[in-house]
Design an enzyme around this catalytic site. Structure first.
Site, mmCIF file in Angstrom:
data_model
loop_
_atom_site.group_PDB
_atom_site.id
_atom_site.type_symbol
_atom_site.label_atom_id
_atom_site.label_comp_id
_atom_site.label_asym_id
_atom_site.label_seq_id
_atom_site.Cartn_x
_atom_site.Cartn_y
_atom_site.Cartn_z
ATOM 1 N N ASP A 12 44.319 58.403 53.715
ATOM 2 C CA ASP A 12 44.755 56.840 53.544
ATOM 3 C C ASP A 12 44.178 55.626 53.780
ATOM 4 O OD1 ASP A 12 46.966 55.346 52.105
ATOM 5 O OD2 ASP A 12 47.916 55.528 54.272
ATOM 6 N N LEU A 13 43.965 54.135 53.842
ATOM 7 C CA LEU A 13 43.811 53.108 54.200
ATOM 8 C C LEU A 13 44.763 53.078 55.503
ATOM 9 C CD1 LEU A 13 40.889 51.696 54.475
ATOM 10 C CD2 LEU A 13 41.684 50.642 52.290
ATOM 11 N N ASP A 14 45.483 52.114 54.208
ATOM 12 C CA ASP A 14 45.731 50.927 55.024
ATOM 13 C C ASP A 14 47.566 51.789 55.382
ATOM 14 O OD1 ASP A 14 48.434 49.189 55.659
ATOM 15 O OD2 ASP A 14 49.508 49.478 53.681
ATOM 16 N N THR A 20 46.303 46.794 57.321
ATOM 17 C CA THR A 20 46.394 45.645 56.079
ATOM 18 C C THR A 20 47.927 45.599 55.946
ATOM 19 O OG1 THR A 20 45.903 47.911 55.044
ATOM 20 C CG2 THR A 20 44.029 45.469 55.075
ATOM 21 N N LYS A 48 54.942 50.755 51.090
ATOM 22 C CA LYS A 48 54.038 51.155 51.849
ATOM 23 C C LYS A 48 53.603 52.157 50.863
ATOM 24 C CE LYS A 48 53.827 50.456 56.577
ATOM 25 N NZ LYS A 48 54.412 51.198 57.888
ATOM 26 N N SER A 117 43.836 55.995 48.215
ATOM 27 C CA SER A 117 44.250 54.954 48.385
ATOM 28 C C SER A 117 44.577 53.998 47.635
ATOM 29 C CB SER A 117 43.314 53.464 49.910
ATOM 30 O OG SER A 117 44.001 52.127 49.264
ATOM 31 N N ALA A 118 46.643 54.123 47.858
ATOM 32 C CA ALA A 118 46.232 52.981 46.258
ATOM 33 C C ALA A 118 46.089 51.863 45.845
ATOM 34 C CB ALA A 118 48.056 53.127 46.936
ATOM 35 N N LYS A 148 51.017 56.756 43.821
ATOM 36 C CA LYS A 148 51.864 57.433 44.611
ATOM 37 C C LYS A 148 52.764 57.155 44.466
ATOM 38 C CE LYS A 148 48.198 56.561 48.018
ATOM 39 N NZ LYS A 148 47.701 56.443 49.393
ATOM 40 N N GLU A 172 47.907 60.454 55.847
ATOM 41 C CA GLU A 172 48.982 59.724 55.184
ATOM 42 C C GLU A 172 50.189 58.534 55.785
ATOM 43 O OE1 GLU A 172 50.264 58.132 52.938
ATOM 44 O OE2 GLU A 172 48.396 57.444 51.415
ATOM 45 N N ASP A 173 50.173 57.686 55.941
ATOM 46 C CA ASP A 173 51.347 57.301 56.830
ATOM 47 C C ASP A 173 52.709 56.433 56.136
ATOM 48 O OD1 ASP A 173 50.198 54.817 55.309
ATOM 49 O OD2 ASP A 173 51.231 53.416 55.944
HETATM 50 P P1 B16 Z 1 46.271 46.493 46.898
HETATM 51 P P2 B16 Z 1 47.405 52.764 51.178
HETATM 52 C C1 B16 Z 1 48.498 51.170 49.673
HETATM 53 O O1 B16 Z 1 47.466 50.918 50.502
HETATM 54 C C2 B16 Z 1 49.625 50.108 50.524
HETATM 55 O O2 B16 Z 1 50.040 50.678 51.211
HETATM 56 C C3 B16 Z 1 50.844 49.017 49.786
HETATM 57 O O3 B16 Z 1 52.033 48.473 50.226
HETATM 58 C C4 B16 Z 1 49.983 48.286 48.095
HETATM 59 O O4 B16 Z 1 51.057 47.498 47.874
HETATM 60 C C5 B16 Z 1 48.757 48.981 47.744
HETATM 61 O O5 B16 Z 1 47.909 49.603 48.571
HETATM 62 C C6 B16 Z 1 48.288 48.373 46.876
HETATM 63 O O6 B16 Z 1 47.321 47.308 46.941
HETATM 64 O O7 B16 Z 1 47.375 45.231 45.781
HETATM 65 O O8 B16 Z 1 45.552 45.493 47.182
HETATM 66 O O9 B16 Z 1 45.928 46.970 45.035
HETATM 67 O O10 B16 Z 1 47.898 53.349 52.092
HETATM 68 O O11 B16 Z 1 47.589 53.748 49.715
HETATM 69 O O12 B16 Z 1 45.398 53.025 51.806
HETATM 70 MG MG MG Z 2 48.625 54.065 53.455
#
Ligand code: B16
Ligand code: MG
Length: 223
Positions: A12-14, A20, A48, A117-118, A148, A172-173
């Site tokens: 996962d990224l964030d 982020t 998240k 990542s989402a 997710k 994953e976090d």
């Molecule tokens: P965006 P991850 C997720 O990243 C974030 O944790 C989540 O807070 C955010 O709303 C989502 O990406 C969408 O991000 O607005 O940049 O498309 O944890 O899946 O890497």
């Molecule tokens: Mg994350």
């Protein structure tokens, strides 16, 4: 039977590679302010891993508010404008400790590495961190139709790597991300507080607690 060492690891990224979440927090806080909705760190925690659209739906629900479709889209756009402005200032020193070392060790033993990542902005963040080239496959919010806890993002990453899901390990976090990995039939390491990361096979505070030797020992202890 001793569990197999994974053929692929999906990150996962964030919250796993970098923080982020603090930029999402600032951006949502501005949007919440324009709507007169209280937005705090606990609320941000529940966003998240949740997609942008689902996050705004939650924010409006918390504020007991309804908006037209065009206002909804306008708010999404504004949130993303703020977020992009913040991430455009990111640099490689924001990569969490231990991430580069662990991924490098995996690659040296022939384990494939993917991003799951989402975020629709994941490519921008990877570029800013200068780590795009580390990944054998990148799957982000632009490639999936389901957010997710749907396993879609991780299953697609496995497919791109031509590795079967049971040979993948996810890092994953977010609680929804752990659920996504479990639904995908993958093993999962939760990064963060074990109390909120139910269902993970292991928990770590961060990737600086992990090296290849420790990872191998963890896998031997799996049942
Ligand atoms: P965006 P991850 C997720 O990243 C974030 O944790 C989540 O807070 C955010 O709303 C989502 O990406 C969408 O991000 O607005 O940049 O498309 O944890 O899946 O890497
Ligand atoms: Mg994350």
């Amino acid at each position: 039977m001793t569990p197999e060492f994974p053929s692929a690891c999906i990150f996962d990224l964030d919250g796993v590679i970098c923080d982020t979440a603090k930029y999402h927090f600032h951006s949502w806080q501005i949007i919440a302010g324009t709507l007169d909705i209280q937005f705090d760190h606990a609320m941000n925690e529940s966003l998240k891993g949740v997609s942008r659209v689902e996050s705004l739906k939650l924010l409006l629900k918390w504020g007991n508010m309804q908006v037209s479709e065009s206002r909804f889209n306008e708010l999404l756009e504004k949130k993303n404008e703020h977020y992009i402005e913040l991430i455009s200032q990111m640099s490689p020193d924001e990569i969490f400790p231990g991430v580069l070392e662990f991924i490098q060790e995996l690659k040296e033993t022939g384990v494939l590495v993917a991003l799951g990542s989402a975020s629709k902005n994941a490519r921008i963040v990877l570029k800013k961190l200068n780590i795009t080239q580390l990944f054998d496959a990148i799957v982000d919010g632009r490639h999936v139709t389901e957010s997710k806890p749907s396993p879609e993002v991780f299953l697609l990453a496995a497919r791109k790597l031509s590795v079967s899901p049971e040979k993948c390990f996810v890092f994953e976090d977010a609680s929804v991300g752990i659920q996504a990995a479990v639904s995908a039939g993958m093993r999962v390491i939760g990064i963060g507080d074990p109390k909120v990361l139910n269902g993970a096979d292991f928990h770590l505070k961060g990737l600086d607690q992990l090296d290849l030797a420790t990872f191998k020992r963890m896998i031997i202890n799996l049942n």
